[in-house]
Scaffold this active site. Sequence first.
Site, short mmCIF file in Angstrom:
data_model
loop_
_atom_site.label_atom_id
_atom_site.label_comp_id
_atom_site.label_asym_id
_atom_site.label_seq_id
_atom_site.Cartn_x
_atom_site.Cartn_y
_atom_site.Cartn_z
N SER A 50 0.81 -1.22 0.00
CA SER A 50 0.00 0.00 0.00
C SER A 50 0.85 1.27 0.00
CB SER A 50 -0.95 0.01 1.20
OG SER A 50 -0.22 0.17 2.41
N LYS A 91 1.24 4.17 6.84
CA LYS A 91 0.62 5.08 5.87
C LYS A 91 1.31 6.44 5.96
CE LYS A 91 -2.67 2.06 4.93
NZ LYS A 91 -2.67 1.30 3.66
#
Length: 256
Positions: A50, A91
């Site tokens: 991701s 993230k």
Amino acid sequence: MSNTGRTEDGRGRLGNALSGLAVAVGCVLFLGGFIWGAVVYQPYTVPTDSMSPTVAAGDRVLAQRIDGEEVRRGDIVVFRDKQWGDMPMVKRVVGVGGDAIACCGDGGRLTVNGKAIEEPYLRAKGPASNSFTATVPKGQLFLLGDERMGSLDSRVHLQDPGHGSVPRSAVTARLDAIAWPLDGGLLDRPQGFAALPGGVSQPGPVKLVFGSVMIGALLIVGGGAYGPITRRLSKPRRGASGSGGSGRGKATAGVG
């Protein structure tokens, strides 16, 4: 000859003392660097893609242990939140409390408080994300993955109580470098967020930690090798000794 012997012996003692000092200092730097790194940094293996292409699945990273209040826009953080499955995740922070986040603005770019953000770390060309808008509550962080087309991030949680954000207290560390693979290197702070209030964060002491370990290792090897090298160089050469003796024998025989 005795003066020469004393001089050589004095130089030998000085050399041994300096080599011992080098080894001692090297041990302090080497072990100190490892201890410092263990206290400041948390090793972490990234589980998904991701955050690619910045960080790939399976990469071993060094994440500096920090307080959530130290987080700035652009930071790649490790966090844990119950709304996100209560497991460590990685993230990038794109918004802090009070920010209005939207996509897409000029040129398909992400906007923060109406300012279009340059994001050179994104792989895909085209829009920086699917269309969305969000306002970040005070004390919260809005996070996106660099792989915008496949990342399950704050956009998936827009209907949650925090409007996709997580509390600053959920952050446990901030990524500073990729330790494996070895060509990963340091992670730059994105300058696209630098003009916003609060700017971007400063890198942690990873360079100093690495430098301490490397210099310590060199001093240990160099100091430890001094003795064997000098003893080898100080040994008389057999060929040279034999040649000298043979020459003296011939001269005596000639005189006689």
